[in-house]
Design a protein around this motif. Structure first.
Motif, PDB file in Angstrom:
ATOM      1  N   ASP A  15      -7.900   7.553   5.731  1.00 25.01           N
ATOM      2  CA  ASP A  15      -9.163   7.748   5.036  1.00 25.01           C
ATOM      3  C   ASP A  15      -9.671   9.145   5.374  1.00 25.01           C
ATOM      4  O   ASP A  15      -9.998   9.426   6.535  1.00 25.01           O
ATOM      5  CB  ASP A  15     -10.164   6.680   5.481  1.00 25.01           C
ATOM      6  CG  ASP A  15     -11.484   6.735   4.753  1.00 25.01           C
ATOM      7  OD1 ASP A  15     -11.847   7.805   4.225  1.00 25.01           O
ATOM      8  OD2 ASP A  15     -12.177   5.701   4.721  1.00 25.01           O
ATOM      9  N   LYS A  21       0.822  -1.208   0.000  1.00 24.04           N
ATOM     10  CA  LYS A  21       0.000   0.000   0.000  1.00 24.04           C
ATOM     11  C   LYS A  21       0.858   1.261   0.000  1.00 24.04           C
ATOM     12  O   LYS A  21       0.449   2.297  -0.497  1.00 24.04           O
ATOM     13  CB  LYS A  21      -0.949   0.014   1.193  1.00 24.04           C
ATOM     14  CG  LYS A  21      -2.105  -0.940   1.059  1.00 24.04           C
ATOM     15  CD  LYS A  21      -3.072  -0.763   2.209  1.00 24.04           C
ATOM     16  CE  LYS A  21      -4.166  -1.771   2.150  1.00 24.04           C
ATOM     17  NZ  LYS A  21      -5.262  -1.392   1.297  1.00 24.04           N
ATOM     18  N   GLU A  69      -1.868   3.791  14.291  1.00 24.70           N
ATOM     19  CA  GLU A  69      -2.321   2.581  13.611  1.00 24.70           C
ATOM     20  C   GLU A  69      -3.601   1.992  14.198  1.00 24.70           C
ATOM     21  O   GLU A  69      -4.405   1.407  13.475  1.00 24.70           O
ATOM     22  CB  GLU A  69      -1.208   1.530  13.648  1.00 24.70           C
ATOM     23  CG  GLU A  69      -1.529   0.314  12.805  1.00 24.70           C
ATOM     24  CD  GLU A  69      -0.341  -0.604  12.668  1.00 24.70           C
ATOM     25  OE1 GLU A  69       0.277  -0.583  11.598  1.00 24.70           O
ATOM     26  OE2 GLU A  69      -0.036  -1.329  13.632  1.00 24.70           O
ATOM     27  N   ILE A 121      -5.334   3.516   7.394  1.00 21.06           N
ATOM     28  CA  ILE A 121      -5.178   2.395   6.479  1.00 21.06           C
ATOM     29  C   ILE A 121      -3.840   1.704   6.674  1.00 21.06           C
ATOM     30  O   ILE A 121      -3.756   0.479   6.666  1.00 21.06           O
ATOM     31  CB  ILE A 121      -5.351   2.889   5.024  1.00 21.06           C
ATOM     32  CG1 ILE A 121      -6.778   3.438   4.861  1.00 21.06           C
ATOM     33  CG2 ILE A 121      -5.055   1.776   4.022  1.00 21.06           C
ATOM     34  CD1 ILE A 121      -6.973   4.325   3.672  1.00 21.06           C
ATOM     35  N   LEU A 122      -2.783   2.490   6.874  1.00 14.84           N
ATOM     36  CA  LEU A 122      -1.447   1.928   6.997  1.00 14.84           C
ATOM     37  C   LEU A 122      -0.528   2.923   7.682  1.00 14.84           C
ATOM     38  O   LEU A 122      -0.629   4.131   7.442  1.00 14.84           O
ATOM     39  CB  LEU A 122      -0.886   1.620   5.594  1.00 14.84           C
ATOM     40  CG  LEU A 122       0.519   1.031   5.507  1.00 14.84           C
ATOM     41  CD1 LEU A 122       0.537  -0.400   6.047  1.00 14.84           C
ATOM     42  CD2 LEU A 122       1.018   1.056   4.080  1.00 14.84           C
ATOM     43  N   GLN A 171      -8.226   8.987   0.210  1.00 18.05           N
ATOM     44  CA  GLN A 171      -6.984   8.650   0.902  1.00 18.05           C
ATOM     45  C   GLN A 171      -5.983   9.792   0.769  1.00 18.05           C
ATOM     46  O   GLN A 171      -5.924  10.460  -0.253  1.00 18.05           O
ATOM     47  CB  GLN A 171      -6.359   7.374   0.342  1.00 18.05           C
ATOM     48  CG  GLN A 171      -7.109   6.130   0.695  1.00 18.05           C
ATOM     49  CD  GLN A 171      -6.404   4.881   0.193  1.00 18.05           C
ATOM     50  OE1 GLN A 171      -5.318   4.938  -0.365  1.00 18.05           O
ATOM     51  NE2 GLN A 171      -7.032   3.739   0.382  1.00 18.05           N
ATOM     52  N   ASP A 201      -2.528   6.750  -4.043  1.00 24.05           N
ATOM     53  CA  ASP A 201      -3.600   6.918  -3.076  1.00 24.05           C
ATOM     54  C   ASP A 201      -4.948   6.807  -3.774  1.00 24.05           C
ATOM     55  O   ASP A 201      -5.162   7.395  -4.833  1.00 24.05           O
ATOM     56  CB  ASP A 201      -3.495   8.270  -2.371  1.00 24.05           C
ATOM     57  CG  ASP A 201      -2.286   8.348  -1.457  1.00 24.05           C
ATOM     58  OD1 ASP A 201      -1.773   7.280  -1.068  1.00 24.05           O
ATOM     59  OD2 ASP A 201      -1.864   9.456  -1.124  1.00 24.05           O
TER      60      ASP A 201
END
Length: 184
Positions: free
Chosen positions: A71, A3, A30, A36-37, A12, A8
């Motif tokens: 997000d 990712k 996180e 998301i990551l 994102q 993106d």
């Protein structure tokens, strides 16, 4: 990790924050819905694909940082910056807590003018808030290439829970002490 290398998607965006050792910067972001990551890595230096040993040795000009893909329907960049201030000592330009040296400097890396505007305004607001006796020295700099760190460093808090808990506790105590100093 794939990712990190993808474009993106819709809703994102990326945020990159340096605030001492990246081991302590992953988990607070996180574990939030809409994140998301979070990738540990290096940014701001002059060597391609640096190693941990090169960075902490001071040979590359990089700092340890985290790249957060989030997000935008759940988080705003401004909200992430506000969380960042809670995790770092914004009055210490030479590291964070026990992590000393150039590779641990607090920096908000911005990807565009909108992120820069938000980060600078948030920094000014923090300075005016009188939360700290000393000046806010966290830098706001343009993002350069973000190099993911070695796998050992990714999600350190999950791989080494005991060691991470000690680091997290020490960091929280230190930050609480720093915030209390404004009253003395």
């Amino acid at each position: 990790m794939s990712k990190h290398y993808e474009e993106d998607g819709a809703n994102q965006e990326r945020a990159i924050f340096a605030g001492g050792c990246f081991w302590c910067m992953v988990e607070p972001f996180e574990n939030k819905p809409g994140i998301i990551l979070v990738v540990s890595g290096y940014i701001g230096g002059h060597v391609d694909n640096p190693t941990y040993e090169q960075v902490v040795g001071g040979y590359t000009g990089h700092v340890e940082a985290v790249e957060i893909i989030f997000d935008t329907a759940i988080w705003s960049y401004k909200e992430l910056v506000e969380l960042y201030w809670q995790l770092t000592d914004s009055t210490d330009a030479f590291g964070q807590m026990a992590d000393r040296g150039d590779s641990y400097r607090p920096i908000i890396f911005v990807a565009n003018e909108e992120q820069k505007r938000i980060a600078e305004q948030s920094k000014q607001d923090l300075a005016r808030s009188s939360k700290y006796k000393n000046p806010i020295v966290t830098a706001v700099e343009p993002a350069t290439t973000f190099w993911p760190a070695e796998n050992f460093h990714q999600q350190f808090y999950k791989k080494n829970p005991r060691r991470y808990k000690k680091l997290k506790r020490s960091r929280k105590q230190f930050l609480a002490f720093q915030r209390m100093k404004r009253f003395f």
